[in-house]
Design a protein around this motif. Structure first.
Motif, mmCIF file in Angstrom:
data_model
loop_
_atom_site.group_PDB
_atom_site.id
_atom_site.type_symbol
_atom_site.label_atom_id
_atom_site.label_comp_id
_atom_site.label_asym_id
_atom_site.label_seq_id
_atom_site.Cartn_x
_atom_site.Cartn_y
_atom_site.Cartn_z
ATOM 1 N N ASP A 68 -28.179 22.548 -36.510
ATOM 2 C CA ASP A 68 -27.803 21.504 -35.551
ATOM 3 C C ASP A 68 -27.176 22.118 -34.302
ATOM 4 O O ASP A 68 -26.539 23.176 -34.362
ATOM 5 N N ASP A 89 -24.635 20.888 -32.637
ATOM 6 C CA ASP A 89 -23.320 20.300 -32.350
ATOM 7 C C ASP A 89 -22.173 21.019 -33.043
ATOM 8 O O ASP A 89 -21.059 20.482 -33.117
ATOM 9 N N ARG A 123 -17.711 16.676 -35.966
ATOM 10 C CA ARG A 123 -18.022 16.930 -34.561
ATOM 11 C C ARG A 123 -16.729 16.961 -33.763
ATOM 12 O O ARG A 123 -15.871 16.093 -33.960
ATOM 13 N N PHE A 150 -19.839 20.877 -44.112
ATOM 14 C CA PHE A 150 -20.326 20.186 -42.916
ATOM 15 C C PHE A 150 -19.108 19.744 -42.114
ATOM 16 O O PHE A 150 -18.347 18.886 -42.544
ATOM 17 N N GLN A 209 -21.656 21.471 -36.102
ATOM 18 C CA GLN A 209 -21.261 20.965 -37.421
ATOM 19 C C GLN A 209 -21.743 21.879 -38.543
ATOM 20 O O GLN A 209 -21.230 21.824 -39.652
HETATM 21 MG MG LIG Z 1 -24.073 16.045 -35.995
#
Ligand SMILES: [Mg+2]
Ligand SMILES: Nc1nc2c(ncn2[C@@H]2O[C@H](COP(=O)(O)OP(=O)(O)OP(=O)(O)O)[C@@H](O)[C@H]2O)c(=O)[nH]1
Length: 255
Positions: free
Chosen positions: A115, A117, A229, A226, A119
């Motif tokens: 990803d 972002d 954000r 995880f 994360q």
């Molecule tokens: Mg995300």
């Protein structure tokens, strides 16, 4: 000088012609409105991979024409980052197809996705690479195995996530049941397992397509947490849940 944007490829995912196979890993970063994250992520990934795979990796940002110009920010780094390639899509949208287009344009023996972002903690990539080097066809960063977790997800989100996985298990047990986190968007797969396969995913879950259509024999999972954000916004809406169900049905009907 800045590199040109990559053209959006068509046609199947092929094995790269000899000579270009020197690329060991092609890591795709799908982005939509990640202007606040993309540079920090590319800096971290570059540092990590320059040490682990010097000269033999490429990073491919596939951006869907973000109004915050994520693609342009990424392209701005290409002068200093020759291993970085950027694709800007204007005619097609969606996370999973973005990953496929990036892989189609790639040259690596191993194909990955992370990803955009932050994360997915980049350092876990090294564990995925190690698993692939040890022979796994598919190495998946998992939230549901030892060392894995979902930081501060609210109970409701945990339930929805597990519910979606259960529905997947009922509809496609031979695919979804093969690993603890079939929804992961952070993994590395051997290109040879996907070359020539008709990949046409819907929505967010590219791993389902890889499991459903690829020729995957060995899978390794590596636990990761995880993260929340810290910058930018989630793009997950109800639509992605609908697309997930349609994607499961499409895969089921194709079997
Ligand atoms: Mg995300
Ligand atoms: N190219 C492209 N990338 C997308 C699209 N939708 C989301 N992304 C990217 O895919 C990654 C995951 O999307 P997120 O919206 O963060 O979804 P998530 O991480 O599963 O869920 P959150 O925890 O809610 O953030 C991010 O890098 C997004 O920018 C899309 O339509 N096209």
């Amino acid at each position: 000088m800045l590199a040109d944007l990559l053209p959006v490829p068509t046609g199947p995912l092929t094995i790269p012609v000899t000579g270009e196979t020197a690329v060991r890993l092609s890591l795709v970063i799908p982005t939509y409105r990640e202007a606040q994250n993309i540079e920090a992520l590319l800096v971290q990934l570059t540092r990590l991979l320059k040490a682990a795979l010097p000269g033999t990796f490429e990073l491919i940002v596939v951006d869907d024409d973000s109004p915050d110009f994520t693609w342009k920010l990424a392209q701005g780094l290409t002068a200093d980052y020759p291993h970085l390639r950027v694709m800007r899509r204007t005619d097609e949208r969606g996370l999973a197809t973005a990953v496929v287009r990036g892989w189609q344009a790639s040259r690596g023996q191993l194909l990955g996705v992370i990803d955009g972002d932050l994360q997915h903690p980049p350092e876990n990539l090294l564990k995925l690479l190690a698993a692939a080097e040890q022979g796994a066809d598919l190495a998946v960063a998992s939230r549901h195995t030892e060392g894995g977790g979902v930081s501060t997800w609210r109970l409701a989100r945990r339930i929805v996530s597990r519910g979606a996985q259960l529905i997947g298990l009922v509809l496609l047990p031979g695919v979804v049941g093969r690993l603890s986190d079939p929804m992961s968007g952070f993994f590395v797969v051997r290109r040879a397992c996907l070359a020539g396969k008709p990949l046409s995913p819907l929505g967010y879950k590219i791993l389902l397509e890889v499991l459903g259509r690829g020729d995957i024999r060995t899978i390794r999972e590596v636990g990761y947490v995880f993260e929340e954000r810290t910058q930018g916004e989630s793009k997950v809406t109800l639509r992605q849940y609908g697309e997930y169900l349609l994607h499961l049905l499409r895969l089921r009907l194709s079997r």
